[in-house]
Design an enzyme around this catalytic site. Structure first.
Site, short mmCIF file in Angstrom:
data_model
loop_
_atom_site.label_atom_id
_atom_site.label_comp_id
_atom_site.label_asym_id
_atom_site.label_seq_id
_atom_site.Cartn_x
_atom_site.Cartn_y
_atom_site.Cartn_z
CG ASP A 207 -2.23 0.73 0.96
OD1 ASP A 207 -2.15 1.82 0.38
OD2 ASP A 207 -3.31 0.26 1.37
CG HIS A 230 -1.22 1.76 -3.30
ND1 HIS A 230 -2.49 1.63 -2.79
CD2 HIS A 230 -1.01 0.67 -4.07
CE1 HIS A 230 -3.01 0.49 -3.23
NE2 HIS A 230 -2.14 -0.11 -3.99
#
Ligand SMILES: *[C@@H]1O[C@H](CO)[C@@H](O)[C@H](O)[C@H]1NC(C)=O
Ligand SMILES: *[C@@H]1O[C@H](CO)[C@@H](O)[C@H](O)[C@H]1NC(C)=O
Ligand SMILES: *[C@@H]1O[C@H](CO)[C@@H](O)[C@H](O)[C@H]1NC(C)=O
Length: 381
Positions: A207, A230
């Site tokens: 993430d 991310h």
């Protein structure tokens, strides 16, 4: 030996003593009856070692011995302590599998804490799916003038390292790693904290590598290698009134194989707030889907509010950002209809399309932007 020589030697001896580690009182976990091997919970032994170190009037540290593996149920290691307190992990601490709760290892109300060593904190995740009640691997709450250095944080069930209400923390040479497809497993999450420095750190968490959420101020991220995951995010803001993030510097970082590179996101709610004084400089982005993105209509599910964001974004600089994009949309600035982005500066941007055929493009709405120097893609104005 002359008297002077003797005195000099004495001084040297004394110096080496006070500069060395010999004046640190060590509380070794193995002296507290902790059973090695990783099958028996040692959290009570760890708590007793921590409490002794914390009470010690002077420098102290808890020592997790080299090479040893221990199973630890969730613990809260609390201050205030009587002196600077260390926690040196040279072994492996493992969480029980399938753990639920807010956090696994949490340090609270401590000034001058140093968690360091070359050891591992293993959350034994990631979970198959994101869900509520999955624990943060390591949390600092109300911790000041402290550091996290060199340790490895791996396989968290949720965020790997969460700082909450902290002040003046340096995170240096830390390695964070989880499989690239782990759900909701941010690397470092910073909220309600000031004076946080992340330096020379490697984050592959699935993430966000770094997520800077509301109440954060004076945050610097330097020489961080991020991916897959991310990217580096500010937000999401806009879930409570007066959410704000300010004074953020992200410099000399490399982000690769990531969904986002440099991202600022707010929910489309009318809650007032602000994001300002943000500098991104000397960033290399390799194989990133959305290299530069401001998204004020952030909506990861289908059921979000669709108002104009009340968050005012201003003074954001992107300087010397280079690399490759997986999509042609290399620069995407979607600002609020009621609070257009102000003073967005782009300088020396060179982001090309990975597949080479087409040029990358910029897409913008509600943004006042200025561009200087080389611009690939062409700016919106
Ligand atoms: C920012 O934080 C650092 C500690 O990380 C501190 O030394 C510095 O004074 C802070 N700067 C401002 C402007 O608050
Ligand atoms: C631009 O950033 C890269 C790192 O991504 C760095 O190596 C390079 O020196 C920078 N260029 C300038 C002109 O500062
Ligand atoms: C490249 O641009 C052409 C013309 O604008 C477009 O038809 C084509 O779909 C684009 N190719 C890619 C891979 O985006």
């Amino acid at each position: 030996m002359s008297v002077t020589k003797f005195v000099v030697l004495l001084i040297l001896f004394d110096l080496s003593f006070s500069l060395g580690q010999s004046d640190i009182k060590v509380f070794n976990l193995k002296d507290y009856g902790a059973v090695e091997g990783g099958n028996v919970d040692i959290s009570q032994a760890l708590l007793r070692a921590w409490n002794d170190a914390c009470k010690w009037k002077g420098r102290s540290r808890v020592e997790i011995p080299r090479g040893a593996t221990y199973l630890v149920n969730p613990v809260q290691l609390k201050g205030p302590c009587s002196g600077p307190t260390g926690f040196r992990n040279m072994g492996t601490l493992k969480a029980p599998r399938g753990l639920r709760g807010q956090s696994w290892i949490e340090f609270q109300y401590i000034d001058r804490l140093a968690v360091y060593g070359t050891g591992i904190f293993d959350g034994q995740g990631p979970p198959k799916m994101a869900g509520p009640n999955l624990p943060t691997l390591l949390r600092y709450s109300f911790v000041t003038n402290s550091k996290l250095q060199k340790v490895k944080l791996i396989n968290s069930q949720s965020t790997h390292f969460h700082l909450f209400k902290c002040n003046k923390i340096t995170i240096r040479k830390v390695v964070i790693s989880s499989p690239g497809d782990s759900p909701n497993t941010d690397g470092i999450k910073i909220g309600n904290s000031e004076g946080i420095n992340i330096v020379d750190t490697t984050i592959a968490s699935g993430d966000d590598c770094v997520a800077i959420i509301t109440g954060s101020k004076n945050i610097t991220v330097t020489r961080v290698v991020c991916g897959p995951g991310h990217g580096i995010s500010i937000g999401s803001l806009g879930t409570s009134p007066n959410d704000q993030v300010e004074q953020v510097v992200v410099q000399n970082c490399k982000i690769f194989d990531a969904m986002n590179g440099l991202r600022i996101k707010t929910w489309a709610t009318n809650m007032p707030g602000r994001i300002n004084n943000i500098l991104y400089q000397d960033i290399s982005l390799i194989n990133v889907d959305n290299p530069i993105i401001i998204d004020q209509n952030y909506c990861p599910s289908r059921t979000c509010s669709k108002a104009n964001s009340g968050i005012q974004i201003s003074d954001v600089k992107f300087i010397n950002i280079t690399g490759t994009s997986q999509t042609i949309d290399a620069v995407n600035l979607q600002c609020s209809g009621s609070n257009p982005c102000k003073s967005i500066e782009l300088k020396n941007i060179d982001i090309t399309y990975v597949k080479g055929v087409n040029n990358t493009v910029s897409t913008c709405s509600n943004v006042r932007e200025q561009a200087f120097g080389l611009q690939i893609p062409k700016p919106c104005i």
